[in-house]
Design an enzyme around this catalytic site. Structure first.
Site, PDB file in Angstrom:
ATOM      1  N   HIS A 271      -2.682   1.579   6.979  1.00 33.28           N
ATOM      2  CA  HIS A 271      -3.045   1.461   5.569  1.00 33.28           C
ATOM      3  C   HIS A 271      -3.401   2.858   5.056  1.00 33.28           C
ATOM      4  O   HIS A 271      -3.832   3.721   5.830  1.00 33.28           O
ATOM      5  CB  HIS A 271      -4.241   0.525   5.378  1.00 33.28           C
ATOM      6  CG  HIS A 271      -4.533   0.224   3.937  1.00 33.28           C
ATOM      7  ND1 HIS A 271      -3.743  -0.598   3.174  1.00 33.28           N
ATOM      8  CD2 HIS A 271      -5.532   0.651   3.102  1.00 33.28           C
ATOM      9  CE1 HIS A 271      -4.231  -0.672   1.935  1.00 33.28           C
ATOM     10  NE2 HIS A 271      -5.313   0.083   1.877  1.00 33.28           N
TER      11      HIS A 271
ATOM     12  N   CYS B  46       0.818  -1.223   0.000  1.00 34.94           N
ATOM     13  CA  CYS B  46       0.000   0.000   0.000  1.00 34.94           C
ATOM     14  C   CYS B  46       0.851   1.271   0.000  1.00 34.94           C
ATOM     15  O   CYS B  46       0.571   2.215  -0.737  1.00 34.94           O
ATOM     16  CB  CYS B  46      -0.994  -0.003   1.152  1.00 34.94           C
ATOM     17  SG  CYS B  46      -0.321   0.355   2.781  1.00 34.94           S
TER      18      CYS B  46
ATOM     19  N   HIS C 160      -6.045   2.537  -3.932  1.00 39.71           N
ATOM     20  CA  HIS C 160      -5.066   1.985  -2.993  1.00 39.71           C
ATOM     21  C   HIS C 160      -4.641   0.599  -3.467  1.00 39.71           C
ATOM     22  O   HIS C 160      -5.234   0.029  -4.393  1.00 39.71           O
ATOM     23  CB  HIS C 160      -5.683   1.883  -1.594  1.00 39.71           C
ATOM     24  CG  HIS C 160      -6.746   0.818  -1.490  1.00 39.71           C
ATOM     25  ND1 HIS C 160      -6.686  -0.212  -0.577  1.00 39.71           N
ATOM     26  CD2 HIS C 160      -7.896   0.618  -2.185  1.00 39.71           C
ATOM     27  CE1 HIS C 160      -7.754  -0.995  -0.717  1.00 39.71           C
ATOM     28  NE2 HIS C 160      -8.507  -0.508  -1.672  1.00 39.71           N
TER      29      HIS C 160
END
Length: 234
Positions: free
Chosen positions: A195, A147, A207
């Site tokens: 995240h 990520c 993402h």
């Protein structure tokens, strides 16, 4: 480095499959598998620089990718075989298909003259163009991203250096209550910021998810809305 001039004959005669919007050379990220007039112009530009010694086809295949890689190595920029804002910048090509007048001797010089809005748009366009890229733990290239590696890559391609990890990005960002296009959105999937994605508007973000790879998701999704901890601007 010399500037490249796209001739009127090239602009009018080599477009194999123009889009409805007639995008200018430099507007869109170009990568393997694409086939259109922008790729034709890319091949002509690479030919002028001595990296493409084949017929112009308008198809971005392995030969064109290798030519792009050779060009990127020569310019000492990130080598990935994808033609994004950074590579276009080294070609002195602006979004309207013309040569830029801003010096590109360094990425920082180029970015210094860009508006926040155009930079954010470039980041989002790069990020969206990578949809479908698989998730790879520790990945930082179009062959696979985690990520934070995905976010760092999208920013780097647009001349902006940011930290590597989500927690570092979170700490380095200026917190905003309402995210704008190009801002980062953060989530606590484990303890602390763990995240993140790039906000693209309309309550959506792009993402690299561990189970999805690079994809677009909604902040209204039950999982993301419960783990969302805020937005930041870098």
């Amino acid at each position: 480095m010399k500037k490249f001039v796209i001739s009127a004959a090239l602009a009018g005669g080599l477009f194999l499959a123009p889009t409805a919007a007639d995008a200018a050379f430099g507007d869109n990220t170009l990568r393997v598998g694409m086939s259109n007039g922008e790729v034709s112009q890319l091949q002509e530009t690479l030919k002028e620089e001595g990296h493409f010694n084949h017929s112009v086809t308008g198809y971005f295949g392995p030969i064109t990718r290798q030519a792009v890689i050779d060009f990127q190595r020569e310019q000492n920029i990130q080598v990935d075989g994808i033609v994004g804002p950074q590579t276009f910048g080294e070609m002195n090509v602006s979004g309207n298909g013309s040569s830029t007048t801003t010096s590109t001797s360094s990425n920082q010089t180029q970015v210094a003259g860009a508006s926040t809005t155009s930079n954010a748009t470039g980041i989002v366009n790069t990020a969206k163009s990578l949809q479908g890229t698989p998730y790879v733990w520790g990945g930082t290239s179009p062959s696979g991203f985690d990520c934070s590696g995905f976010i760092q890559y999208a920013f780097n391609q647009n001349g902006k250096s940011i930290p590597r990890t989500v927690s570092e990005m979170y700490n380095a960002s200026t917190k905003v209550s309402n995210p704008q296009v190009g801002d980062l959105v953060f989530f606590e999937t484990r303890t602390g910021p763990s995240h993140a994605g790039i906000y693209i508007g309309n309550n959506q973000f792009v993402h690299s998810g561990s189970s999805t790879g690079v994809t677009v998701a909604s902040l209204s999704n039950s999982y993301w809305s419960q783990t969302y901890i805020g937005a930041g601007r870098i």
